[in-house]
Scaffold this active site. Structure first.
Site, PDB file in Angstrom:
ATOM      1  N   ASP A 306       0.981  -1.107  -0.029  1.00 48.47           N
ATOM      2  CA  ASP A 306       0.203   0.163  -0.056  1.00 48.47           C
ATOM      3  C   ASP A 306       0.855   1.216  -0.074  1.00 48.47           C
ATOM      4  O   ASP A 306       2.226   1.146   0.299  1.00 48.47           O
ATOM      5  CB  ASP A 306      -0.917   0.023   1.269  1.00 48.47           C
ATOM      6  CG  ASP A 306      -2.122   0.859   1.095  1.00 48.47           C
ATOM      7  OD1 ASP A 306      -3.204   0.544   1.517  1.00 48.47           O
ATOM      8  OD2 ASP A 306      -2.020   1.703   0.246  1.00 48.47           O
ATOM      9  N   GLU A 503     -10.469   6.764   4.870  1.00 46.46           N
ATOM     10  CA  GLU A 503      -9.404   6.245   5.604  1.00 46.46           C
ATOM     11  C   GLU A 503      -9.319   6.734   7.051  1.00 46.46           C
ATOM     12  O   GLU A 503     -10.338   7.020   7.499  1.00 46.46           O
ATOM     13  CB  GLU A 503      -8.020   6.222   5.066  1.00 46.46           C
ATOM     14  CG  GLU A 503      -8.054   5.700   3.699  1.00 46.46           C
ATOM     15  CD  GLU A 503      -6.622   5.602   2.780  1.00 46.46           C
ATOM     16  OE1 GLU A 503      -6.483   5.926   1.657  1.00 46.46           O
ATOM     17  OE2 GLU A 503      -5.887   5.190   3.693  1.00 46.46           O
TER      18      GLU A 503
HETATM   19  C1  GLC Z   1      -4.533   4.236  -0.027  1.00 44.96           C
HETATM   20  C2  GLC Z   1      -5.473   3.037   0.335  1.00 44.96           C
HETATM   21  C3  GLC Z   1      -5.723   1.933  -0.555  1.00 44.96           C
HETATM   22  C4  GLC Z   1      -5.465   2.557  -1.912  1.00 44.96           C
HETATM   23  C5  GLC Z   1      -4.073   3.110  -2.185  1.00 44.96           C
HETATM   24  C6  GLC Z   1      -3.912   3.706  -3.392  1.00 44.96           C
HETATM   25  O1  GLC Z   1      -3.692   4.495   1.051  1.00 44.96           O
HETATM   26  O2  GLC Z   1      -5.084   2.386   1.449  1.00 44.96           O
HETATM   27  O3  GLC Z   1      -6.643   1.298  -0.428  1.00 44.96           O
HETATM   28  O4  GLC Z   1      -5.582   1.588  -2.915  1.00 44.96           O
HETATM   29  O5  GLC Z   1      -3.793   4.064  -1.125  1.00 44.96           O
HETATM   30  O6  GLC Z   1      -4.728   5.017  -3.644  1.00 44.96           O
END
Ligand code: GLC
Length: 617
Positions: A306, A503
């Site tokens: 991530d 988030e």
């Molecule tokens: C974010 C999220 C993830 C996402 C990624 C790219 O922090 O945790 O779900 O796919 O970054 O945007």
């Protein structure tokens, strides 16, 4: 035919001469034939083997590196041999149109395929409820509503439409679905979860079939991503990116089944989760990534970290050689850096050269990544199939989204006030979420966090739907604060709830109650004496215990997306509600975490949902 025979015999003589002269046949043959990896008729496995045999360490380290579009131009991406580029939430070209997306991504592909080996990139974006980063996309209900709809066949169709609109812009990798099992509703990503028990995510993981299509190489297919592995929904206190303090048995029972299902659906990628499991960050956990996911579950796609995820392993800002080594050796195949990609490339290369990261690990990662790129057809068709853009945000797509909205509504209370009469009625609509496309779409819409705004995206608000459904002799009045309400109105509809977030910014450790504006509105309507229907537009159950006695009806609308009129379809009885709670509705956040089977008595239990006794027209 003498000429042909003569020609052939001449050629035979020439070949014999070359062989006798010790000149290998290959140069002459290779002078005309393309390398095997460029031959679409060869097996994917053989193409991968042939290509990897031609790749340098720089090529291989580059394939394992994903940069954000803002960090690398097409030329810089190609120079670094990056394997992937992504759009973070809200990272869009200007103008934010399918054509501009296609131009942007095709520029990356042109640069990438112009290098020596010509390996195309794979472009990724968060299509988590439609291709939500792009203006004009069909925006579907977030997963919490789809969990309540409990209609996997519809969810598969949503996946297919999402893939269609995503591929239309050149994006061939969707960072979806989130298969998290949210156990504490205070978590800011509860709405990305289909439900509080694994069965909801297991059933709806079929969305992967919709996203990836009959074959990954189909023009409308995109690579799906099962995320986030593992335990993101189980952190203590619902703390986003926090610590999931549970036994291996509970991890297996609650959080693993959706990933087992995703592997069975052939998911092409898995994204690792930010959370820790019993104090160890998932991004550095070899047991979870290699032994459990790749070994026991037999996941054969590729694993992506991530955003900045490997930076968190040691708990300090930035990433170190030790973290790069630990993350890659744990089994991460591609790292979403996403900005300092040069430092990552140099660090990983050094770790390989000093023997800390074995070449076998690098080769395994490349084989996994390249296999998916070949299966997607990216080597044959690196550029956007713009013929798909004709259906982008189409009425047909929106009709499916509206059906999903209808099926996701959960009727929790009805003292006869619902369904609303269409004719000869006087309806007062109020509340900040009645007429706000941004609030009803929620986070991950145009931007990472989403935003309030009456018309931030095209579609219909809930008020639009109520007005459109009104029949002969009916008056509909809207005032956000309820000013003007009086006993001449037969019913009031108060659409309350949350404003967008994503988030950690959506974590609510201090309670799940309505905000001051909503509380004031409910009080005003109660004082008016007009029978009131409360509609919650939110990313989770809210604490409405104190308000429940004073309202005659209660509908959980969740985050319906662009087709808010689907909520009105239920309010008018054009669709007899079928939604069932996929989350226990708590009496208050003091009960959190509260989940089916834990012995607690919520306000409404998991699986609860009413229908109208008789179908109304
Ligand atoms: C974010 C999220 C993830 C996402 C990624 C790219 O922090 O945790 O779900 O796919 O970054 O945007």
């Amino acid at each position: 035919m003498p000429l042909l025979r003569t020609t052939r015999s001449l050629r035979t003589t020439a070949l014999a001469g070359l062989l006798l002269a010790g000149t290998a046949l290959a140069p002459m043959a290779s002078a005309t034939a393309a390398p095997l990896y460029k031959n679409p008729r060869a097996s994917v496995a053989d193409r991968v083997t042939d290509l990897m045999a031609r790749m340098t360490l720089d090529d291989k380290v580059g394939q394992m590196t994903q940069g954000e579009r803002g960090a690398a131009t097409p030329a810089q991406s190609a120079a670094a041999r990056l394997g992937s580029i992504l759009s973070g939430g809200g990272s869009t070209p200007t103008p934010n149109t399918p054509a501009a997306w296609a131009d942007m991504i095709d520029a990356y592909q042109k640069a990438a395929t112009s290098t020596g080996l010509g390996i195309p990139i794979i472009y990724g974006s968060d299509s988590v409820h439609g291709h939500n980063n792009v203006y004009g996309a069909t925006v579907f209900p977030h997963n919490i509503g789809l969990g309540a709809a409990n209609d996997p066949r519809l969810v598969e169709k949503i996946g297919a439409i999402t893939a269609d609109e995503t591929a239309a812009t050149g994006v061939k990798w969707a960072f979806a679905p989130c298969l998290c099992v949210a156990r504490d509703d205070r978590w800011g990503r509860t709405y990305e979860s289909y439900g509080e028990v694994p069965a909801n995510a297991v059933a709806n993981s079929v969305v992967i079939e919709g996203l990836q299509g009959r074959a990954l190489g189909d023009p409308t297919s995109v690579l799906a991503t099962a995320k986030h592995f593992i335990g993101d929904g189980g952190t203590t206190g619902g703390d986003d990116q926090g610590n999931t303090q549970i036994s291996l048995e509970e991890l297996r029972r609650i959080h693993l089944p959706p990933f087992r299902a995703a592997v069975a659906h052939g998911v092409g990628s898995v994204m690792i989760s930010f959370n820790s499991w019993n104090g160890v960050k998932d991004h550095g956990n070899k047991f979870l990534i290699t032994d459990l996911l790749k070994g026991e579950l037999g996941f054969s796609g590729f694993v992506v970290s991530d955003w900045n995820g490997i930076d968190q392993i040691d708990g300090q800002e930035g990433f170190t050689a030790a973290e790069v080594k630990q993350a890659v050796n744990a089994g991460i195949d591609m790292v979403m850096v996403p900005y300092d990609y040069q430092k990552f490339v140099a660090t990983l290369k050094a770790e390989v050269l000093n023997g800390d990261v074995p070449m076998s690990r690098v080769d395994d990662a490349n084989r996994r990544i390249l296999t998916k790129k070949f299966e997607l057809g990216l080597f044959e068709r690196p550029y956007t199939d713009r013929s798909l853009q004709k259906d982008f945000g189409s009425a047909a797509h929106r009709a499916v989204a509206r059906q999903a909205v209808r099926e996701s509504q959960v009727l929790l209370k009805n003292d006869g006030v619902l369904p609303l009469a269409k004719q000869n009625n006087k309806i007062f609509v109020a509340g900040k979420n009645a007429n706000d496309m941004g609030n009803q779409a929620g986070g991950w819409t145009l931007t990472w966090q989403g935003q309030s705004g009456e018309r931030v995206i095209p579609g219909t608000t809930i008020l639009d739907g109520i007005k459109a459904g009104a029949g002969k002799g009916t008056v509909v009045t809207y005032d956000r604060a309820g000013n003007g309400i009086d006993r001449s109105y037969q019913v009031a509809v108060a659409v309350v709830g949350e404003t967008p977030y994503a988030e950690g910014q959506g974590d609510r450790p201090n309670g799940l109650g309505l905000d001051a504006e909503d509380l004031a509105l409910v009080g005003k309507l109660k004082a008016s004496g007009v029978p009131t229907v409360l509609v919650t537009v939110s990313g989770r159950p809210l604490d409405i215990s104190a308000q429940l006695p004073s309202v005659k009806g209660l509908v959980a609308a969740w985050l319906p997306g662009s087709e808010g009129a689907g909520v009105a379809d239920v309010l008018y009885g054009d669709y007899n509600p079928t939604g069932k709670l996929s989350f226990t509705w708590p009496k208050s956040s003091a009960q959190e975490p509260i989940n089916a089977g834990d012995g607690q008595q919520g306000l409404f239990p998991y699986g609860y949902g009413l229908s109208y006794r008789r179908h109304h027209r």
